[in-house]
Design a protein around this motif. Structure first.
Motif, short mmCIF file in Angstrom:
data_model
loop_
_atom_site.label_atom_id
_atom_site.label_comp_id
_atom_site.label_asym_id
_atom_site.label_seq_id
_atom_site.Cartn_x
_atom_site.Cartn_y
_atom_site.Cartn_z
N ARG A 50 0.81 -1.26 0.02
CA ARG A 50 -0.08 0.10 0.01
C ARG A 50 0.94 1.27 0.01
N ILE A 51 0.12 2.22 -0.26
CA ILE A 51 1.03 3.52 -0.55
C ILE A 51 1.39 4.09 0.91
N CYS A 52 0.71 3.54 2.17
CA CYS A 52 0.78 4.30 3.35
C CYS A 52 2.18 3.23 3.77
N ASP A 53 2.61 2.25 3.51
CA ASP A 53 3.50 1.36 3.76
C ASP A 53 5.07 1.86 3.49
N ILE A 54 4.96 2.98 2.54
CA ILE A 54 6.10 3.64 2.45
C ILE A 54 6.37 4.88 3.50
N LYS A 55 7.29 4.75 4.07
CA LYS A 55 7.57 6.04 5.18
C LYS A 55 8.81 6.61 4.26
N TRP A 56 8.32 8.01 3.89
CA TRP A 56 9.27 8.76 3.02
C TRP A 56 10.08 9.52 4.11
N ARG A 57 9.81 9.99 4.95
CA ARG A 57 10.40 10.82 6.02
C ARG A 57 11.65 10.04 6.70
N GLU A 58 11.01 8.75 6.82
CA GLU A 58 11.85 7.87 7.77
C GLU A 58 12.79 6.93 6.67
N LYS A 59 12.55 7.05 5.56
CA LYS A 59 13.32 6.18 4.41
C LYS A 59 13.13 4.79 4.87
N LEU A 90 -1.51 -0.62 -9.45
CA LEU A 90 -2.84 -0.82 -9.91
C LEU A 90 -2.88 -1.41 -11.19
N ARG A 91 -4.07 -1.93 -11.74
CA ARG A 91 -4.04 -2.35 -13.12
C ARG A 91 -4.07 -1.09 -14.15
N GLU A 92 -3.53 -1.51 -15.29
CA GLU A 92 -3.29 -0.20 -16.31
C GLU A 92 -4.76 0.02 -16.88
N LYS A 93 -5.61 -0.95 -16.81
CA LYS A 93 -7.00 -0.57 -17.55
C LYS A 93 -8.05 -0.77 -16.47
N PRO A 94 -9.22 0.02 -16.62
CA PRO A 94 -10.09 -0.03 -15.47
C PRO A 94 -10.85 -1.40 -15.80
N PRO A 95 -11.29 -1.76 -14.62
CA PRO A 95 -11.37 -1.07 -13.11
C PRO A 95 -9.93 -0.96 -12.42
N TYR A 96 -9.60 0.09 -11.88
CA TYR A 96 -8.28 0.17 -11.25
C TYR A 96 -8.40 -0.38 -10.06
N PRO A 123 -2.93 5.66 -11.95
CA PRO A 123 -4.45 6.05 -12.16
C PRO A 123 -5.02 6.95 -11.17
N HIS A 124 -5.59 8.13 -11.16
CA HIS A 124 -6.32 8.72 -10.32
C HIS A 124 -7.38 8.27 -9.79
N THR A 125 -7.09 7.23 -8.56
CA THR A 125 -8.36 6.78 -7.92
C THR A 125 -7.92 6.76 -6.29
N ARG A 126 -9.15 6.29 -5.94
CA ARG A 126 -8.79 6.38 -3.94
C ARG A 126 -8.57 5.00 -3.67
N SER A 127 -7.90 4.32 -4.40
CA SER A 127 -7.34 2.91 -3.87
C SER A 127 -6.22 3.17 -3.01
N GLU A 128 -6.08 2.15 -1.88
CA GLU A 128 -4.96 2.44 -1.20
C GLU A 128 -3.89 1.50 -1.64
N PHE A 129 -4.07 0.85 -2.53
CA PHE A 129 -2.83 -0.01 -2.75
C PHE A 129 -1.89 0.79 -3.80
N LEU A 130 -0.65 0.62 -3.94
CA LEU A 130 0.57 1.16 -4.64
C LEU A 130 0.46 1.08 -6.15
#
Length: 758
Positions: A269-278, A321-327, A312-319
């Motif tokens: 997921r996107i939140c699994d990457i801690k950018w400030r803490e590297k 995503l599929r290239e074609k819809p549904p994302y 893709p611009h979507t609300r999915s929390e996963f980092l």
């Protein structure tokens, strides 16, 4: 929405009597899932095809439609390759469940099975908490089992007539279409289901406790891996200017840097990457833990490039995503599909193994080559058990080259006695037994079913087959097809000509069969464990010195050929060289094929070993030269068929066969050179394996290597499941004690007693 997508047939579909009033909301839901207009049109045309086929069967209302009917159409469409109609079936079932459109339940025999399976799956989810994919797999095989049983018995009496033999027949049938690993899961599903029915009171016997498990051992196959340069070529071949290429580059780079599994990447997921803490947090579904690792710069910039430019611009929390819809998030096998895409786009110019787990193996092997400790590699890969990391040593051929021994140099003084010794004086006189299996006793049919079951569980059972056939012959001829407790003494007397260890294993085979037979037949005498022959204590191994082994090898070169048999001396010499310098078991040496030796890599591939374990071992340079010289002589006489035995004999007028007389040749060499144990007996041929382990340990001390680290390599080289099995071979000898004392004095100094001069 429907008229916009299908202007020609939209009104016709919406006015239908079956699903017409739901078609508008069906298309709107597909659009809400970000499906393109083209995809919605394809799914709608597939749904129209499904409705036409349903109307042909006389189903014109929603009350007559069942989920089983849609599932059957989905299977037929999938087999015919109609992906649009198959996809429409899945979307229709999901749409009906979401909008509480209840499909009618059929009252046929299939629906009885389905309801039974559904109740069991609900029990797995509510009571045991199984994962959804495990429940679906369990549903499939339990459904097959019930369909097989309903074809034999009526639905009302299936639980009254179900026996253990019916379950074993299903296991034997399933073993023909799957391997032992898959069969292990199937047997687990059957045990859970039969235990569930026993708890309900449907079964009177605890059949789930009587089902045998297949023979499966850890690390049977050698892990697949490639070189680090192949991963670099894959990364360089990807075009990062496209959305698909940028995403795939980031995924492969993640797998190559951290050795991630494919499902770990898909659940990232996107939140699994801690950018400030590297740092990057890897949720591991296998160990149910989160592995926190440092975020490297190249991985960070690859993820940033994908997120800013192509994600893709979507609300999915996963980092990813599929290239074609549904994302949506990628499926768990995404890395395997990405590697197929790389091979296709590169024009098949990059060669690498199938699947995707080889990247993880390659990362581990590369880190071990660079000197990273096993603990650090295990922490990176998220291993809990250290043995999981030790598996990758089997791939590190370069590090294993420090283990094999060189061929002992020949002695300066030739052997004193070179006379020919008759073979019959070396072997113990045994009573010859004739195995007549002409008649079949009361256990004839049960023995055949028992043998089929054992073979389906992964056992060769050749010895068990001959023992049980002979036991059945004795029952028919000596005891008039009856089995009583007093007959067991005759069975013990009949097989008493065998050695103690073989005698005990033979009687144990008969007892295991009687236990199997008594599960369905009452009043059958089964001997208790205290009636079995006592287990023989393991013999103390004798460590043979290198000088004695060199003398025996020089004597083996002078062995005369037997009548009509060639290459006796060469095969005996080469066999003993492999047993001592590589520490092989005698059965491993006999099963070597010509294709298993690679002179370029100077390695041997060992197949069908103990515990079904395969391994690739390097040989020393002197052993490789001896093998090359032996093959020059062998190939002129025998030929170069890669499936023929490597160490073999050839008799005129007979077929090529493996060399089984090596034990007699070893005894002859020991007698000629007066090589005996402390008790005055001849050393066993298995003592060569013990001598190999001890001499390897001495070699490690001589080269000043880390003993604790090299013992792991020695255990891997010898094919042991764990390092504790290797300790059994390390006997303490005076020569070894000298090196141990020297290393101790070098590390801690010498002891000085008070009053003595320094």
């Amino acid at each position: 929405m429907l008229s916009k997508v299908l202007p020609r047939i939209g009104k016709k579909v919406s006015s239908g009597t079956l699903l017409g009033k739901y078609m508008e909301s069906f298309c709107c839901e597909l659009s809400a899932k970000k499906y393109t207009i083209k995809s919605i049109i394809a799914i709608t045309y597939g749904l129209n095809r499904l409705l036409k086929d349903i109307h042909k069967e006389g189903i014109f209302s929603l009350q007559d439609l069942t989920e089983n009917v849609i599932q059957e159409y989905w299977r037929s469409y999938r087999n015919k390759g109609n992906s649009n109609a198959a996809s429409a079936c899945k979307h229709l079932i999901a749409f009906c469940k979401k909008h509480d459109i209840h499909l009618r339940e059929s009252k046929s025999k299939i629906s009885i099975i389905d309801s039974e399976v559904n109740n069991f799956c609900d029990y797995l989810q509510s009571a045991l908490g199984y994962a959804p994919h495990t429940i679906e797999s369990c549903r499939l095989y339990v459904l097959r089992f019930l369909e097989d049983q309903f074809s034999k018995y009526p639905s009302a009496s299936i639980w009254d007539n179900l026996r253990l033999s019916d379950v074993n027949e299903f296991i034997v049938k399933s073993s023909k279409i799957m391997n032992r690993y898959s069969l292990q899961h199937v047997i687990g599903y059957l045990r859970s289901y039969l235990k569930y029915k026993f708890q309900q009171g449907c079964l009177k016997q605890m059949i789930h406790e009587q089902i045998d498990s297949p023979v499966v051992f850890r690390g049977e196959k050698i892990p697949k891996a490639s070189s680090w340069t192949v991963i670099k070529e894959i990364l360089l071949s990807i075009d990062r200017s496209t959305s698909c290429g940028c995403r795939n580059y980031a995924i492969i780079l993640l797998a190559a840097r951290y050795g991630l599994r494919s499902n770990e990447i898909s659940f990232l997921r996107i939140c699994d990457i801690k950018w400030r803490e590297k740092r990057i947090c890897i949720p591991q579904s296998k160990t149910k833990q989160t592995n926190v690792l440092p975020l490297s710069n190249d991985v960070a910039w690859a993820i940033i490039d994908y997120v800013k430019n192509f994600r893709p611009h979507t609300r999915s929390e996963f980092l990813f995503l599929r290239e074609k819809p549904p994302y949506e998030k990628l499926w768990t096998g995404c890395l395997r599909d990405i590697l197929k895409w790389v091979k296709k786009t590169s024009g098949n110019t990059i060669n690498f193994p199938k699947g995707s787990h080889w990247i993880r193996h390659t990362v581990a092997m590369e880190l071990i080559k660079r000197g990273v400790g096993f603990k650090q590699v295990g922490d990176l890969l998220g291993h809990i058990d250290p043995d999981s990391t030790n598996v990758y040593i089997r791939l590190n051929i370069d590090e294993l080259r420090c283990i094999p021994l060189e061929v002992p140099s020949p002695p300066d003084i030739p052997s004193e006695n070179s006379t020919r010794i008759p073979v019959n004086k070396l072997r113990k006189k045994k009573i010859k037994k004739t195995h007549l299996y002409g008649s079949s006793g009361i256990f004839g049919g049960a023995i055949q079913s028992y043998i089929d079951l054992q073979k389906s569980l992964g056992k060769e059972f050749n010895r068990g087959n001959s023992v049980l056939r002979e036991f059945d012959y004795l029952i028919a001829e000596k005891f008039n097809n009856t089995w009583k407790p007093e007959y067991f003494e005759y069975i013990l007397t009949h097989f008493s000509y065998l050695s103690k260890s073989v005698f005990r294993r033979t009687i144990l085979i008969i007892r295991n069969f009687l236990v199997y037979y008594s599960r369905e037949n009452d009043n059958i005498f089964v001997p208790s464990t205290h009636m079995l022959p006592r287990e023989e204590k393991s013999k103390v191994a004798y460590i043979i010195s290198q000088k004695d082994i060199a003398k025996c090898l020089s004597s083996l070169k002078q062995l005369p050929s037997w009548t009509g048999q060639q290459m006796r001396a060469e095969s005996s010499y080469m066999g003993i060289v492999l047993l001592y310098t590589c520490g092989l078991r005698i059965n491993e040496m006999r099963q070597l094929r010509l294709r298993d030796f690679s002179f370029e890599n100077q390695s041997l591939f060992i197949r069908k070993t103990k515990f079904h374990k395969e391994r690739l071992i390097p040989v020393s340079k002197s052993v490789a030269d001896e093998l090359q010289y032996y093959l020059c002589i062998r190939n002129k006489i025998v030929g170069t068929n890669p499936n023929d035995p490597l160490i073999c004999v050839f008799r005129k007028g007979h077929k090529l066969s493996m060399y089984y007389g090596i034990s007699d040749s070893w005894r002859i060499a020991c007698i000629q050179n007066n090589v005996k144990t402390n008790k005055g007996t001849l050393p066993r041929i298995h003592d060569l394996r013990h001598s190999f382990a001890v001499h390897c340990l001495i070699q490690i001390y001589k080269n000043n290597h880390d003993v604790s680290n090299r013992l792991v390599y020695l255990s891997t080289y010898m094919g042991h499941v764990c390092i504790a099995s290797t300790y059994y071979y390390l006997n303490f000898i005076p020569e070894l004690s000298e090196y141990v004392n020297k290393n101790f004095e070098k590390a801690y100094g010498t002891f000085q007693i008070k009053g003595e001069e320094a």
